[in-house]
Motif scaffolding. Structure first.
Motif, PDB file in Angstrom:
ATOM      1  N   ILE A  15     -17.729 -34.875   5.353  1.00  0.00           N
ATOM      2  CA  ILE A  15     -17.625 -33.975   6.500  1.00  0.00           C
ATOM      3  C   ILE A  15     -16.472 -33.017   6.236  1.00  0.00           C
ATOM      4  CG2 ILE A  15     -17.260 -33.809   8.989  1.00  0.00           C
ATOM      5  CD1 ILE A  15     -18.323 -36.695   9.202  1.00  0.00           C
ATOM      6  N   HIS A  16     -16.715 -31.742   6.466  1.00  0.00           N
ATOM      7  CA  HIS A  16     -15.666 -30.742   6.260  1.00  0.00           C
ATOM      8  C   HIS A  16     -14.952 -30.483   7.575  1.00  0.00           C
ATOM      9  CE1 HIS A  16     -13.669 -27.608   3.982  1.00  0.00           C
ATOM     10  NE2 HIS A  16     -13.713 -26.884   5.086  1.00  0.00           N
ATOM     11  N   ASP A  17     -13.630 -30.530   7.553  1.00  0.00           N
ATOM     12  CA  ASP A  17     -12.791 -30.290   8.733  1.00  0.00           C
ATOM     13  C   ASP A  17     -13.114 -31.316   9.822  1.00  0.00           C
ATOM     14  OD1 ASP A  17     -10.888 -29.188  10.355  1.00  0.00           O
ATOM     15  OD2 ASP A  17     -12.040 -27.409  10.876  1.00  0.00           O
ATOM     16  N   LEU A  18     -12.909 -32.539   9.490  1.00  0.00           N
ATOM     17  CA  LEU A  18     -13.279 -33.689  10.303  1.00  0.00           C
ATOM     18  C   LEU A  18     -12.428 -33.894  11.553  1.00  0.00           C
ATOM     19  CD1 LEU A  18     -14.903 -36.370  10.479  1.00  0.00           C
ATOM     20  CD2 LEU A  18     -13.252 -37.339   8.889  1.00  0.00           C
ATOM     21  N   HIS A  19     -11.244 -33.327  11.581  1.00  0.00           N
ATOM     22  CA  HIS A  19     -10.262 -33.658  12.625  1.00  0.00           C
ATOM     23  C   HIS A  19     -10.822 -33.609  14.047  1.00  0.00           C
ATOM     24  CE1 HIS A  19      -6.397 -34.137  14.562  1.00  0.00           C
ATOM     25  NE2 HIS A  19      -6.699 -33.102  15.308  1.00  0.00           N
ATOM     26  N   ALA A  53      -9.482 -33.161   1.174  1.00  0.00           N
ATOM     27  CA  ALA A  53      -9.546 -33.321  -0.283  1.00  0.00           C
ATOM     28  C   ALA A  53      -9.196 -32.008  -0.974  1.00  0.00           C
ATOM     29  CB  ALA A  53     -10.933 -33.798  -0.701  1.00  0.00           C
ATOM     30  N   ALA A  54      -9.714 -30.892  -0.438  1.00  0.00           N
ATOM     31  CA  ALA A  54      -9.400 -29.579  -1.015  1.00  0.00           C
ATOM     32  C   ALA A  54      -7.926 -29.259  -0.857  1.00  0.00           C
ATOM     33  CB  ALA A  54     -10.260 -28.503  -0.347  1.00  0.00           C
ATOM     34  N   GLU A  55      -7.339 -29.646   0.274  1.00  0.00           N
ATOM     35  CA  GLU A  55      -5.903 -29.426   0.476  1.00  0.00           C
ATOM     36  C   GLU A  55      -5.099 -30.210  -0.560  1.00  0.00           C
ATOM     37  OE1 GLU A  55      -2.382 -30.376   3.727  1.00  0.00           O
ATOM     38  OE2 GLU A  55      -4.455 -30.497   4.368  1.00  0.00           O
ATOM     39  N   ASP A  56      -5.514 -31.433  -0.816  1.00  0.00           N
ATOM     40  CA  ASP A  56      -4.817 -32.254  -1.807  1.00  0.00           C
ATOM     41  C   ASP A  56      -4.911 -31.624  -3.202  1.00  0.00           C
ATOM     42  OD1 ASP A  56      -3.378 -34.714  -2.478  1.00  0.00           O
ATOM     43  OD2 ASP A  56      -5.212 -35.280  -3.540  1.00  0.00           O
ATOM     44  N   LEU A  57      -6.060 -31.048  -3.513  1.00  0.00           N
ATOM     45  CA  LEU A  57      -6.253 -30.429  -4.829  1.00  0.00           C
ATOM     46  C   LEU A  57      -5.511 -29.105  -4.984  1.00  0.00           C
ATOM     47  CD1 LEU A  57     -10.086 -31.018  -5.353  1.00  0.00           C
ATOM     48  CD2 LEU A  57      -8.203 -32.072  -6.639  1.00  0.00           C
ATOM     49  N   THR A  58      -5.445 -28.322  -3.893  1.00  0.00           N
ATOM     50  CA  THR A  58      -4.921 -26.958  -3.997  1.00  0.00           C
ATOM     51  C   THR A  58      -3.553 -26.762  -3.378  1.00  0.00           C
ATOM     52  OG1 THR A  58      -5.894 -26.225  -1.894  1.00  0.00           O
ATOM     53  CG2 THR A  58      -7.283 -26.053  -3.881  1.00  0.00           C
ATOM     54  N   GLY A  59      -3.164 -27.643  -2.456  1.00  0.00           N
ATOM     55  CA  GLY A  59      -1.920 -27.442  -1.726  1.00  0.00           C
ATOM     56  C   GLY A  59      -2.096 -26.538  -0.520  1.00  0.00           C
ATOM     57  N   ASN A  60      -3.285 -25.983  -0.339  1.00  0.00           N
ATOM     58  CA  ASN A  60      -3.578 -25.094   0.791  1.00  0.00           C
ATOM     59  C   ASN A  60      -4.205 -25.908   1.922  1.00  0.00           C
ATOM     60  OD1 ASN A  60      -4.534 -23.212   2.606  1.00  0.00           O
ATOM     61  ND2 ASN A  60      -5.762 -22.070   1.141  1.00  0.00           N
ATOM     62  N   PRO A  61      -3.530 -25.974   3.100  1.00  0.00           N
ATOM     63  CA  PRO A  61      -4.066 -26.781   4.196  1.00  0.00           C
ATOM     64  C   PRO A  61      -5.228 -26.128   4.953  1.00  0.00           C
ATOM     65  CG  PRO A  61      -2.029 -25.751   4.869  1.00  0.00           C
ATOM     66  CD  PRO A  61      -2.226 -25.408   3.417  1.00  0.00           C
ATOM     67  N   PHE A  62      -5.601 -24.922   4.585  1.00  0.00           N
ATOM     68  CA  PHE A  62      -6.631 -24.210   5.343  1.00  0.00           C
ATOM     69  C   PHE A  62      -7.800 -23.779   4.463  1.00  0.00           C
ATOM     70  CE2 PHE A  62      -2.519 -23.380   7.410  1.00  0.00           C
ATOM     71  CZ  PHE A  62      -2.746 -24.060   8.589  1.00  0.00           C
ATOM     72  N   VAL A  63      -8.270 -24.658   3.602  1.00  0.00           N
ATOM     73  CA  VAL A  63      -9.393 -24.324   2.730  1.00  0.00           C
ATOM     74  C   VAL A  63     -10.676 -24.400   3.550  1.00  0.00           C
ATOM     75  CG1 VAL A  63     -10.696 -24.954   0.668  1.00  0.00           C
ATOM     76  CG2 VAL A  63      -8.211 -25.200   0.691  1.00  0.00           C
ATOM     77  N   GLY A  64     -11.324 -23.258   3.723  1.00  0.00           N
ATOM     78  CA  GLY A  64     -12.574 -23.215   4.460  1.00  0.00           C
ATOM     79  C   GLY A  64     -13.733 -23.697   3.611  1.00  0.00           C
ATOM     80  N   MET A  65     -14.854 -23.918   4.270  1.00  0.00           N
ATOM     81  CA  MET A  65     -16.036 -24.415   3.575  1.00  0.00           C
ATOM     82  C   MET A  65     -16.471 -23.477   2.448  1.00  0.00           C
ATOM     83  SD  MET A  65     -18.483 -26.600   3.134  1.00  0.00           S
ATOM     84  CE  MET A  65     -18.948 -27.598   4.499  1.00  0.00           C
ATOM     85  N   ASN A  66     -16.545 -22.176   2.723  1.00  0.00           N
ATOM     86  CA  ASN A  66     -16.978 -21.238   1.686  1.00  0.00           C
ATOM     87  C   ASN A  66     -16.002 -21.194   0.513  1.00  0.00           C
ATOM     88  OD1 ASN A  66     -19.478 -20.459   2.633  1.00  0.00           O
ATOM     89  ND2 ASN A  66     -18.661 -18.783   3.866  1.00  0.00           N
ATOM     90  N   ALA A  67     -14.715 -21.269   0.802  1.00  0.00           N
ATOM     91  CA  ALA A  67     -13.722 -21.275  -0.280  1.00  0.00           C
ATOM     92  C   ALA A  67     -13.877 -22.533  -1.131  1.00  0.00           C
ATOM     93  CB  ALA A  67     -12.312 -21.189   0.293  1.00  0.00           C
ATOM     94  N   LEU A  68     -14.145 -23.649  -0.488  1.00  0.00           N
ATOM     95  CA  LEU A  68     -14.342 -24.900  -1.219  1.00  0.00           C
ATOM     96  C   LEU A  68     -15.591 -24.819  -2.097  1.00  0.00           C
ATOM     97  CD1 LEU A  68     -13.529 -27.846  -1.760  1.00  0.00           C
ATOM     98  CD2 LEU A  68     -14.894 -28.476   0.239  1.00  0.00           C
ATOM     99  N   LEU A  69     -16.679 -24.307  -1.537  1.00  0.00           N
ATOM    100  CA  LEU A  69     -17.905 -24.158  -2.325  1.00  0.00           C
ATOM    101  C   LEU A  69     -17.666 -23.246  -3.531  1.00  0.00           C
ATOM    102  CD1 LEU A  69     -20.464 -23.821   0.601  1.00  0.00           C
ATOM    103  CD2 LEU A  69     -20.224 -25.771  -0.956  1.00  0.00           C
TER     104      LEU A  69
END
Length: 114
Positions: A31-35, A58-74
């Motif tokens: 799930i993306h942005d589960l909070h 998971a994307a935040e852990d990989l990139t250090g960016n806490p606001f990775v959107g779904m499209n950016a992750l894809l």
């Protein structure tokens, strides 16, 4: 992918039906942005979830960016973007009741399923 219309089915039936899935140790849930989803589920009395991965965390852990959107992750993984995402975000900003009108438009259901 399952899209469950809680408004049509009723929150109690939905909660009772999905709780075994959410608690299962044998099914991995992505799930993306589960909070906010977890806040809503917890306020409905659902607890004890297992094997759920928040892809945004998971994307935040990989990139250090806490606001990775779904499209950016894809995009990070070379996958095609979620085409209706930006359009739906605009619709939701202009109409906060977009999800309460029934029947849901096909494009809304497709968006919810991504």
């Amino acid at each position: 992918i399952y899209v469950i219309d809680c408004t049509m089915i009723g929150i109690e039936l939905v909660c009772n039906s999905i709780l075994p899935l959410l608690q299962s140790n044998h099914i991995i849930k992505l799930i993306h942005d589960l909070h906010m989803d977890m806040v809503a589920l917890s306020s409905a009395g659902l607890e004890g979830f297992n094997c759920i991965l928040d892809t945004q965390l998971a994307a935040e852990d990989l990139t250090g960016n806490p606001f990775v959107g779904m499209n950016a992750l894809l995009k990070m993984f070379g996958a095609p973007e979620h085409p209706p995402k930006n359009k739906m975000q605009q619709i939701m900003k202009s109409n906060t009741n977009v999800w309460s009108k029934r029947p849901l438009l096909k494009s809304y259901i497709e968006y919810a399923g991504m």
